[in-house]
Design a protein around this motif. Structure first.
Motif, PDB file in Angstrom:
ATOM      1  N   ARG A   1       0.150   5.759   0.282  1.00 28.12           N
ATOM      2  CA  ARG A   1      -0.802   6.865   0.400  1.00 28.12           C
ATOM      3  C   ARG A   1      -0.180   8.094  -0.232  1.00 28.12           C
ATOM      4  NH1 ARG A   1      -5.360   7.601   3.353  1.00 28.12           N
ATOM      5  NH2 ARG A   1      -6.003   9.738   3.849  1.00 28.12           N
TER       6      ARG A   1
ATOM      7  N   ARG B   1      -9.562  -0.844  -5.143  1.00 30.31           N
ATOM      8  CA  ARG B   1      -8.214  -0.870  -4.555  1.00 30.31           C
ATOM      9  C   ARG B   1      -7.754   0.509  -4.110  1.00 30.31           C
ATOM     10  NH1 ARG B   1      -4.018  -2.001  -7.667  1.00 30.31           N
ATOM     11  NH2 ARG B   1      -4.950  -1.305  -9.630  1.00 30.31           N
TER      12      ARG B   1
ATOM     13  N   SER C   1       0.830  -1.204   0.000  1.00 30.13           N
ATOM     14  CA  SER C   1       0.000   0.000   0.000  1.00 30.13           C
ATOM     15  C   SER C   1       0.861   1.249   0.000  1.00 30.13           C
ATOM     16  CB  SER C   1      -0.900   0.018   1.245  1.00 30.13           C
ATOM     17  OG  SER C   1      -1.768  -1.082   1.266  1.00 30.13           O
TER      18      SER C   1
ATOM     19  N   GLN D   1      -5.407   6.763  -1.158  1.00 31.57           N
ATOM     20  CA  GLN D   1      -4.967   5.536  -0.495  1.00 31.57           C
ATOM     21  C   GLN D   1      -5.017   4.409  -1.520  1.00 31.57           C
ATOM     22  OE1 GLN D   1      -3.810   4.969   2.697  1.00 31.57           O
ATOM     23  NE2 GLN D   1      -3.395   2.894   1.960  1.00 31.57           N
ATOM     24  N   MET D   2      -3.876   3.806  -1.780  1.00 30.64           N
ATOM     25  CA  MET D   2      -3.787   2.748  -2.780  1.00 30.64           C
ATOM     26  C   MET D   2      -3.384   1.451  -2.097  1.00 30.64           C
ATOM     27  SD  MET D   2      -2.080   4.688  -6.041  1.00 30.64           S
ATOM     28  CE  MET D   2      -0.464   4.804  -5.292  1.00 30.64           C
ATOM     29  N   ASN D   3      -4.196   0.437  -2.244  1.00 28.64           N
ATOM     30  CA  ASN D   3      -3.961  -0.870  -1.647  1.00 28.64           C
ATOM     31  C   ASN D   3      -3.835  -1.927  -2.740  1.00 28.64           C
ATOM     32  OD1 ASN D   3      -4.307   0.309   0.957  1.00 28.64           O
ATOM     33  ND2 ASN D   3      -6.529   0.065   0.749  1.00 28.64           N
ATOM     34  N   SER D   4      -3.345  -3.089  -2.353  1.00 24.08           N
ATOM     35  CA  SER D   4      -3.219  -4.212  -3.279  1.00 24.08           C
ATOM     36  C   SER D   4      -2.544  -3.778  -4.582  1.00 24.08           C
ATOM     37  CB  SER D   4      -4.599  -4.807  -3.584  1.00 24.08           C
ATOM     38  OG  SER D   4      -5.242  -5.225  -2.395  1.00 24.08           O
ATOM     39  N   LEU D   5      -1.446  -3.072  -4.433  1.00 20.26           N
ATOM     40  CA  LEU D   5      -0.774  -2.523  -5.603  1.00 20.26           C
ATOM     41  C   LEU D   5      -0.200  -3.614  -6.494  1.00 20.26           C
ATOM     42  CD1 LEU D   5       0.854   0.561  -3.914  1.00 20.26           C
ATOM     43  CD2 LEU D   5      -0.662   0.632  -5.891  1.00 20.26           C
TER      44      LEU D   5
END
Length: 124
Positions: free
Chosen positions: A19, A67, A17, A82-86
């Motif tokens: 941000r 995501r 992740s 917020q970036m997840n599971s990149l």
């Protein structure tokens, strides 16, 4: 004079992740639409997600939906991503942009103001 400054990029492993934050100044009213774009290696700049400066009317590109979450911080005058599971394909320079209209813009040409970008690199 509208100024946009991005921060928060970096190197992360796939599945991780990050941000990103866009600090905005000079926006004299709530009638702006804020967008995040990205440009990967050898690719054209593409729309990722947007939000009205008032904090509503969000729109996510299909490639990141589920995501990524965009939000506004009124106290800090920022637009945060917020970036997840990149994924490795998320690797790009990410740009914050503003357009002097409250309606969404999906095209690069819809936006008058741009930040300098922040690099996001996702390793596999």
């Amino acid at each position: 004079q509208v100024q946009l400054v991005e921060s928060g990029g970096g190197l992360v492993q796939a599945g991780g992740s990050l941000r990103l934050s866009c600090a905005a100044s000079g926006l004299t009213s709530s009638n702006y639409y804020m967008g995040w774009f990205r440009q990967g290696p050898g690719k054209e700049r593409e729309f990722v997600v947007g939000i009205r400066w008032s904090g509503d009317y969000t729109y996510y590109a299909a490639s990141v939906r589920g995501r990524v979450t965009i939000s506004r911080d009124n106290a800090k005058n920022t637009v945060d991503l917020q970036m997840n599971s990149l994924k490795p394909e998320d690797t790009a320079v990410y740009y914050c942009a503003a357009r002097s209209a409250s309606s969404i813009g999906l095209m690069e040409s819809n936006y008058e103001y741009w930040g300098q970008g922040t690099q996001v690199t996702v390793s596999s």
